[in-house]
Design an enzyme around this catalytic site. Sequence first.
Site, PDB file in Angstrom:
ATOM      1  N   HIS A 149       0.808  -1.213   0.000  1.00 18.01           N
ATOM      2  CA  HIS A 149       0.000   0.000   0.000  1.00 18.01           C
ATOM      3  C   HIS A 149       0.849   1.275   0.000  1.00 18.01           C
ATOM      4  CE1 HIS A 149      -3.701  -2.241   0.592  1.00 18.01           C
ATOM      5  NE2 HIS A 149      -3.129  -2.899   1.586  1.00 18.01           N
ATOM      6  N   GLU A 181      -5.509 -13.923   5.749  1.00 18.39           N
ATOM      7  CA  GLU A 181      -6.418 -12.781   5.685  1.00 18.39           C
ATOM      8  C   GLU A 181      -7.799 -13.125   5.146  1.00 18.39           C
ATOM      9  OE1 GLU A 181      -4.053  -9.020   4.630  1.00 18.39           O
ATOM     10  OE2 GLU A 181      -3.075 -10.573   3.424  1.00 18.39           O
ATOM     11  N   ASP A 208      -8.150  -7.114   6.144  1.00 24.16           N
ATOM     12  CA  ASP A 208      -8.645  -7.841   4.980  1.00 24.16           C
ATOM     13  C   ASP A 208      -9.631  -8.927   5.381  1.00 24.16           C
ATOM     14  OD1 ASP A 208      -7.197  -7.085   2.287  1.00 24.16           O
ATOM     15  OD2 ASP A 208      -5.708  -6.880   3.860  1.00 24.16           O
TER      16      ASP A 208
END
Length: 233
Positions: free
Chosen positions: A46, A127, A153
């Site tokens: 990210h 996740e 997530d």
Amino acid sequence: MNGAKLRERLSQGECISMLTSHYLSPGHAVRLTELGADSIFLDCEHGTWSFEDVRLTAQAIRGAGGAAIVRPDCHQRSLLIRYLNAGADGLMVPMIDTAEQARAVVDAVRYGCYADHEKRLVIGMIETLEAIDGIDALLAVEGIDVFFIGPGDLSQNMGYPPAPPFGHPRPQPVIDKVGEAVSKIRAAGKIAGTLATLAEMPYWRPKGVQLFYLHSDPFLRAGMTETIRLLGP
């Protein structure tokens, strides 16, 4: 590489912290290390870190006594090897759903760092509900040092927003599912990790979580909120 030091501490039952700086700043990463962070999270999924940024920042973090843990944006073998060659002390690989994927990550680390792979920490991120449902097979894979439950997530996978409003707890079904995974990880004699706030750490530590990933922004937010309050009418 300081990944070996983290593994040794975890094997002795210690808890370690991993702070994300949120900013592409070696100085900020070093300052967090100087203030006591065991490791710094360089988020290449990210964030905007380049390979050269990773190399320079990892050197600075190690110089301050910490470890640099890099999260790539996928499982691509050449990408994992490149981050390791750039100087990552460890990898935190997202979205590992199957034992086959876990073995591929371990193989990439051992191939890319043939002479010193034992000096790198390997963290597998769990996740999804699929991964938790099949976690027994994942836990049987040798070479994953930490099984990390990513609640953000996982929340989305369960139909919730990735993060609750600031200062509010996660939905109870998500907390329960993280707890289920942590219990299975610990029962298998493996190391568990998760993302936590300061308020959540006292809940997860007695349950056996040893690697705590924390965002640094809440510290800034809390400090600025108090500053604004003190300066207000």
